[in-house]
Write an enzyme that holds these catalytic residues in place. Structure first.
Site, short mmCIF file in Angstrom:
data_model
loop_
_atom_site.label_atom_id
_atom_site.label_comp_id
_atom_site.label_asym_id
_atom_site.label_seq_id
_atom_site.Cartn_x
_atom_site.Cartn_y
_atom_site.Cartn_z
N ASP B 82 0.81 -1.22 0.00
CA ASP B 82 0.00 0.00 0.00
C ASP B 82 0.84 1.27 0.00
OD1 ASP B 82 -1.96 -1.87 0.23
OD2 ASP B 82 -2.49 -1.42 2.30
N LYS B 119 -13.65 1.55 -28.21
CA LYS B 119 -15.09 1.56 -27.90
C LYS B 119 -15.44 1.36 -26.43
CE LYS B 119 -15.68 -3.28 -29.26
NZ LYS B 119 -16.36 -4.26 -30.09
#
Lengths: 429, 429
Positions: B82, B119
């Site tokens: 983290d 897309k």
């Protein structure tokens, strides 16, 4: 396209230089449009890069162009990560090697985590539409505890409950050995190979097409499920209503342009976790299971499709492209570029080409017989699958994980240049 | 542990040699048990490898052992992907470099796909619990179109709707430029930084703890939602009932051993896709939006936690381990191993150590003030975040994707040995 432009993209993944499309060319008006555009742009030859559908298209286009005496040549190149464009001419499609190595890197990482924390079962679904080539290759590269192969599921006529039982049995036996963790590989298309699910999905495809307007106005998933249930035959309705709601909803999601369910949107890994959990809960109550079961779900698809290519794929693509250009300069059309002897070092590869018609079969599509390239499914008598079968029990009961790590471009050739286990086993003498 | 055993695991990821646990040591009975076990096994020093919680534990253990005159030393080593264990003594925790590079490889692959198919909008949620260090580092490595930083969300007091508006605005403007695709990075903990959601989650934690028995007997998610709603105050009840059911259900899932919601189980990326879609639908009706929007969701967590380590992390861990052993032989206890000057080549690194108490702050935990190591959140005035802010508009409107590719072990040092942008920017002169 100057040399400078091309150099920037050489040995990189994806199609961001030329783009990529999924439009099927099926009507003469479309074919004529292609001729018109080519003539306008002064294009004398088209290279179609794709899988079975695209190359079937290439073949049809080539015939049409010849018949119209347009003078435009068409050459096909085998590209699909799914690995299902494979035959006497094509040893493998490009992209398969890179995708499998990328997924195997991630599966290996997850297995290392599983074997560190020792508390989760990771259910990992892998892209690959119908065929299970990716799942099989990744299993050979990483040696997970359970590997589902769709073709085997179909051959044995397995139900969802059979699959769940198989996994739950492994979980139980591992728990007896003190292992409450593991990995399960799932091919994304497996639901279409479970006979009862296949039938249900086919019925849903028809119903959703037939009652499109009626379904479109329904507000909630519950309403849609209720409506659809009334249109199914008794057997399929029973299967459908027995599924968890979230999963049933996914089966009703928008179809692809060909009217098929989009298997990538169906979270089979979550369904299996829920069903295995429920089965083990029952067994625990009956005093048959004393272990722990906690599932984590994963789906790997887009991550591996446009990855930076392995040295193998970069070499293979370069050779395919060069071969395609030679076929064009030789005046060929309707041919597929082919490179053979791929498990040997690249300087011993054998470039060539063959008419795509050689690969065509007649298949029923939308009720009509049409010539198409047959998808190559996993051969249940082939060496790659037999290798899995041979090791299945050992990999399930023990922890034989391999951790292949990320694709390497430099360093020893034994690390950076070898291709898939699948190809090596298929070509082993 | 012989040299032969250790060599097999050297420079590999994870903790499969020694295992890994999450049990918190908080009671004297537990401390005494540790002493007992150490004495039984002849262990004279413990090395605790972990993040802020584990090292807080290490500090408390060291004090207790000294007070009991047990003679057992305790040394801490900073480990967390983290990146939130960071202070004057610790430049970075090991694992952060590898995890960020692994996630960035995947984000890059997805961006290549996005820019090929043109897309989809890919919404990618990244592990990292509270702090957004991983998300920020990955953004600097890959230059996606939108990056959410939880600390900024909190500072600005943003609502979920503010976040959705921000993303929808980018989608609209990109559509005007002809781009109907993109990428959005989401830190997994972001819902806890949206003030109204933070309040809701805190209330849910209390309610689920208080009414555990009542909730446990409820059969369906609907029943659980209805029950919980009646216990919330008006504001939180309104937020809760406005959420899609699937998401509300996730907020009610089992808590972790500390009674906190498990942010990794909350599919914020799917919630945001649904909400952005709904907003754009409205804008389309109002004639304000003419583009297309289609979302794909991803969550990367376990894939990067136990990855084969980067050269940086392998070198760093080796140095940390060696430093820890020197601190032990010097008779230190309650110290954390520290290695500084990490952006220089490894032979210029500066090993050392400092008392963990130096890093402690008093914080309220379960209603009591306790000394703990403070989590380092993203510094909104720090260079890494400012670098993002500086480029945000450009990366949103254009397509500036970077594709870092997989971690390399061989080849040029500029490819294989450099560390994170975060550390480089923080230490830039």
């Amino acid at each position: 396209m100057s040399r400078e432009v091309v150099l920037e993209y050489r040995n990189t993944g994806g199609f961001d230089i030329i783009g990529s499309g999924r439009t099927k060319l099926e009507e003469e008006a479309q074919f004529d449009k292609v001729i018109e555009n080519c003539q306008k742009l002064g294009i004398k030859a088209l290279v179609v890069i794709g899988g079975d559908d695209s190359n079937t298209n290439a073949c049809v286009l080539a015939e049409y162009f010849a018949q119209k005496k347009s003078g435009i040549q068409v050459i096909g190149v085998p590209k699909t990560i799914d690995g299902d464009l494979k035959n006497e001419v094509v040893e493998t499609s490009f992209g398969f090697d890179t995708a499998c190595k990328t997924y195997s890197e991630l599966i290996g990482n997850i297995q290392r985590d599983a074997n560190s924390a020792k508390k989760y079962y990771h259910f990992i679904r892998l892209m690959g539409r119908s065929a299970s080539h990716i799942c099989l290759e990744c299993a050979l590269e990483t040696q997970p505890n359970v590997t589902i192969i769709s073709e085997e599921v179909e051959q044995k006529g397995m139900t969802l409950d059979d699959l769940v039982t198989e996994i739950a049995d492994v979980v139980m036996k591992r728990a007896e050995n003190g292992y409450n963790f593991g990995t399960v590989l799932i091919p994304e298309g497996v639901v279409e190979f479970v006979p009862a699910m296949k039938k249900l999905i086919a019925s849903l495809n028809d119903i959703l097409a037939k009652y499109e307007a009626e379904v479109a106005v329904l507000e909630t998933n519950r309403d849609r499920r209720d409506f659809v249930s009334t249109k199914l035959d008794e057997e399929s309705a029973e299967v459908f209503t027995s599924l968890p709601n979230a999963f049933a909803n996914q089966l009703m999601l928008d179809r692809d342009p060909h009217g098929n369910v989009q298997v990538s949107m169906i979270e089979t890994e979550k369904l299996l976790i829920d069903m295995v959990k429920a089965k083990l809960k029952k067994r625990k109550k009956a005093g048959e299971f004393n272990g722990k079961f906690s599932g984590q779900s994963h789906f790997f698809g887009y991550e591996g499709r446009c990855a930076t290519p392995s040295n193998f794929d970069a070499d293979y693509c370069f050779t395919l492209g060069y071969t395609a250009s030679l076929l064009i300069s030789e005046g060929k059309t309707g041919y597929m570029a082919s490179v053979k002897n791929l498990t040997a070092p690249a300087d011993q590869w054998i470039p060539g080409g063959a008419p795509i018609t050689m690969m065509m079969n007649m298949e029923r599509r939308h009720g009509e017989m049409k010539p198409v390239i047959q998808k190559a499914l996993v051969d249940l008598k082939g060496r790659p699958f037999l290798k899995l079968v041979e090791n299945r029990e050992d990999w399930a009961m023990n922890t034989r994980y391999l951790y292949p790590g990320p694709i390497q471009y430099f360093g020893p050739a034994s690390v950076s240049d070898i291709t898939t286990f699948t190809l090596q086993l298929e070509q082993a003498k």
